[in-house]
Design an enzyme around this catalytic site. Structure first.
Site, PDB file in Angstrom:
ATOM      1  N   GLU A  72       0.847  -1.199   0.000  1.00  0.00           N
ATOM      2  CA  GLU A  72       0.000   0.000   0.000  1.00  0.00           C
ATOM      3  C   GLU A  72       0.878   1.242   0.000  1.00  0.00           C
ATOM      4  O   GLU A  72       1.798   1.370   0.811  1.00  0.00           O
ATOM      5  CB  GLU A  72      -0.938   0.035   1.214  1.00  0.00           C
ATOM      6  N   GLU A  97       4.517   5.046   3.928  1.00  0.00           N
ATOM      7  CA  GLU A  97       4.000   6.395   4.196  1.00  0.00           C
ATOM      8  C   GLU A  97       5.189   7.235   4.661  1.00  0.00           C
ATOM      9  O   GLU A  97       6.079   6.727   5.342  1.00  0.00           O
ATOM     10  CB  GLU A  97       2.893   6.322   5.271  1.00  0.00           C
ATOM     11  N   ASP A 124       9.888   7.480   0.932  1.00  0.00           N
ATOM     12  CA  ASP A 124       9.283   7.735  -0.376  1.00  0.00           C
ATOM     13  C   ASP A 124       9.046   6.401  -1.104  1.00  0.00           C
ATOM     14  O   ASP A 124       9.988   5.642  -1.352  1.00  0.00           O
ATOM     15  CB  ASP A 124      10.221   8.627  -1.193  1.00  0.00           C
ATOM     16  N   ASP A 147      -2.777  12.022  -3.182  1.00  0.00           N
ATOM     17  CA  ASP A 147      -2.938  13.482  -3.277  1.00  0.00           C
ATOM     18  C   ASP A 147      -3.261  13.852  -4.720  1.00  0.00           C
ATOM     19  O   ASP A 147      -2.500  13.508  -5.628  1.00  0.00           O
ATOM     20  CB  ASP A 147      -1.634  14.173  -2.842  1.00  0.00           C
ATOM     21  N   LYS A 151      -4.001  21.703  -8.950  1.00  0.00           N
ATOM     22  CA  LYS A 151      -3.629  22.738  -9.924  1.00  0.00           C
ATOM     23  C   LYS A 151      -2.842  22.146 -11.085  1.00  0.00           C
ATOM     24  O   LYS A 151      -1.973  21.295 -10.875  1.00  0.00           O
ATOM     25  CB  LYS A 151      -2.754  23.794  -9.239  1.00  0.00           C
ATOM     26  N   ASP A 183     -11.380  10.540  -4.865  1.00  0.00           N
ATOM     27  CA  ASP A 183     -12.647  11.265  -4.805  1.00  0.00           C
ATOM     28  C   ASP A 183     -12.580  12.528  -5.672  1.00  0.00           C
ATOM     29  O   ASP A 183     -13.404  13.424  -5.520  1.00  0.00           O
ATOM     30  CB  ASP A 183     -13.008  11.630  -3.356  1.00  0.00           C
ATOM     31  N   THR A 218     -14.238   4.976   4.323  1.00  0.00           N
ATOM     32  CA  THR A 218     -13.668   5.803   5.386  1.00  0.00           C
ATOM     33  C   THR A 218     -14.740   6.789   5.877  1.00  0.00           C
ATOM     34  O   THR A 218     -15.701   7.059   5.160  1.00  0.00           O
ATOM     35  CB  THR A 218     -12.465   6.614   4.861  1.00  0.00           C
ATOM     36  N   LYS A 219     -14.511   7.344   7.083  1.00  0.00           N
ATOM     37  CA  LYS A 219     -15.447   8.321   7.655  1.00  0.00           C
ATOM     38  C   LYS A 219     -15.609   9.491   6.688  1.00  0.00           C
ATOM     39  O   LYS A 219     -16.699   9.946   6.385  1.00  0.00           O
ATOM     40  CB  LYS A 219     -14.866   8.870   8.974  1.00  0.00           C
ATOM     41  N   PHE A 220     -14.475   9.934   6.198  1.00  0.00           N
ATOM     42  CA  PHE A 220     -14.408  11.061   5.280  1.00  0.00           C
ATOM     43  C   PHE A 220     -15.207  10.769   4.007  1.00  0.00           C
ATOM     44  O   PHE A 220     -15.959  11.604   3.509  1.00  0.00           O
ATOM     45  CB  PHE A 220     -12.911  11.262   4.983  1.00  0.00           C
TER      46      PHE A 220
HETATM   47  C1  LIG Z   1      -4.457  12.211   0.629  1.00  0.00           C
HETATM   48  S1  LIG Z   1      -3.528  11.143   1.633  1.00  0.00           S
HETATM   49  C2  LIG Z   1      -4.513   9.676   1.691  1.00  0.00           C
HETATM   50  C3  LIG Z   1      -4.154   8.773   2.825  1.00  0.00           C
HETATM   51  C4  LIG Z   1      -4.897   7.442   2.933  1.00  0.00           C
HETATM   52  N1  LIG Z   1      -4.593   6.537   1.840  1.00  0.00           N
HETATM   53  C5  LIG Z   1      -6.394   7.630   3.061  1.00  0.00           C
HETATM   54  O1  LIG Z   1      -7.129   7.081   2.240  1.00  0.00           O
HETATM   55  O2  LIG Z   1      -6.818   8.337   3.988  1.00  0.00           O
HETATM   56  C6  LIG Z   1      -2.143  10.655   0.614  1.00  0.00           C
HETATM   57  C7  LIG Z   1      -0.978  10.129   1.432  1.00  0.00           C
HETATM   58  O3  LIG Z   1       0.011   9.633   0.550  1.00  0.00           O
HETATM   59  C8  LIG Z   1       1.282   9.929   1.115  1.00  0.00           C
HETATM   60  N2  LIG Z   1       2.254   9.901   0.017  1.00  0.00           N
HETATM   61  C9  LIG Z   1       2.207  10.648  -1.118  1.00  0.00           C
HETATM   62  N3  LIG Z   1       3.247  10.355  -1.918  1.00  0.00           N
HETATM   63  C10 LIG Z   1       3.965   9.384  -1.262  1.00  0.00           C
HETATM   64  C11 LIG Z   1       5.152   8.696  -1.582  1.00  0.00           C
HETATM   65  N4  LIG Z   1       5.799   8.916  -2.718  1.00  0.00           N
HETATM   66  N5  LIG Z   1       5.623   7.795  -0.696  1.00  0.00           N
HETATM   67  C12 LIG Z   1       4.965   7.567   0.476  1.00  0.00           C
HETATM   68  N6  LIG Z   1       3.829   8.191   0.818  1.00  0.00           N
HETATM   69  C13 LIG Z   1       3.342   9.106  -0.032  1.00  0.00           C
HETATM   70  C14 LIG Z   1       1.096  11.298   1.769  1.00  0.00           C
HETATM   71  O4  LIG Z   1       2.024  11.528   2.793  1.00  0.00           O
HETATM   72  C15 LIG Z   1      -0.327  11.200   2.301  1.00  0.00           C
HETATM   73  O5  LIG Z   1      -0.366  10.756   3.629  1.00  0.00           O
END
Ligand SMILES: C[S@@+](CC[C@H](N)C(=O)[O-])C[C@H]1O[C@@H](n2cnc3c(N)ncnc32)[C@H](O)[C@@H]1O
Length: 239
Positions: A72, A97, A124, A147, A151, A183, A218-220
């Site tokens: 994941e 993460e 990363d 994410d 933009k 979403d 998820t709650k969100f």
């Molecule tokens: C919008 S959040 C969604 C988190 C979770 N999957 C959820 O559904 O609530 C995206 C997450 O991906 C992580 N992330 C983005 N690019 C990443 C990368 N290259 N390596 C590790 N984590 C990453 C960010 O730190 C962030 O916590």
């Protein structure tokens, strides 16, 4: 440096004009709660994997052979990750993460639920994939709510890009799946387009997929759905 060598930071990664690699995340300094801090101290040595540019032996990491291995990327606070691992004890899950409080929270959840089939790496994911995951090792990849980088000038920071998907494919077994949920409709269309363009993948649904039971709401997401917002699941298989 000899002409045919490339410095470490000038690999195939996309770079900005100052030659920094373009990352799909911003490292927020989020504060750890005392419970998350404690969970990191006690849980990281048991369930954490340190980033090292050396291939992992996944069977050895989980202490069993031939169990399906699911990666994941970007587990956030890890609630879905822990729920999925608890509901699917036959599979092993490796979560990645960068965000410290999320890592602390997931370690807390692992301890609280007594999970034995979940490990995590705080680094990363692009580098972890390149340097730690053996080719053809994964049965599935989850990327939930990456994410969206709304933009246009930030679209280059989106995790899902052609080169990244190719890298991901090299780590999948034949028949393994990539599951992205988002979403943000415009990102859903982008993901569908990028995955469809990859010759090593086939769409499992002929468009967007129904949410599989293993992905918890998820709650969100529940709140968003009540407000009429959409969520798109996209599931492709490696051929
Ligand atoms: C919008 S959040 C969604 C988190 C979770 N999957 C959820 O559904 O609530 C995206 C997450 O991906 C992580 N992330 C983005 N690019 C990443 C990368 N290259 N390596 C590790 N984590 C990453 C960010 O730190 C962030 O916590």
């Amino acid at each position: 440096m000899p002409e045919n060598e490339t410095p470490e930071n000038e690999t195939m990664e996309p770079q900005d004009s100052k030659h920094r690699p373009i990352r799909s995340f911003v490292l927020r300094q989020g504060r750890l709660t005392p419970a998350q801090q404690r969970a990191i101290e006690t849980g990281m040595p048991k369930f954490g994997v340190e980033y090292r540019p050396a291939l992992l032996e996944l069977d050895a990491l989980f202490g069993r052979n031939d169990s399906p291995k699911v990666l994941e990327i970007g587990f956030g606070m890890g609630d879905s990750t822990a729920q999925i691992a608890a509901a699917n004890p036959q599979n092993d899950y490796l979560g990645i993460e960068v965000h410290g409080p999320g890592v602390g929270n997931l370690l807390k959840l692992i301890e609280a639920s007594g999970l034995t089939n979940l490990r995590l790496i705080q680094h990363d994911a692009v580098e972890v994939l390149k340097h730690m995951i053996p080719d053809g090792a994964l049965d599935g990849v989850h990327i939930f709510f990456p994410d969206p980088w709304h933009k246009k000038r930030h679209h280059k920071r989106r995790l899902i890009q052609g080169a990244f998907v190719q890298l991901l494919c090299s780590k999948l077994k034949v028949g393994a799946y990539i599951h992205v949920a988002t979403d943000w409709q415009e990102y859903a269309e982008w993901v569908l387009e990028v995955l469809s363009a990859e010759a090593q993948l086939v769409n499992s649904a002929g468009g967007y997929a129904p949410r599989p039971d293993y992905r918890p709401l998820t709650k969100f997401e529940k709140r968003g759905l009540k407000l009429g917002h959409g969520v798109w699941d996209i599931i492709f298989r490696r051929i």
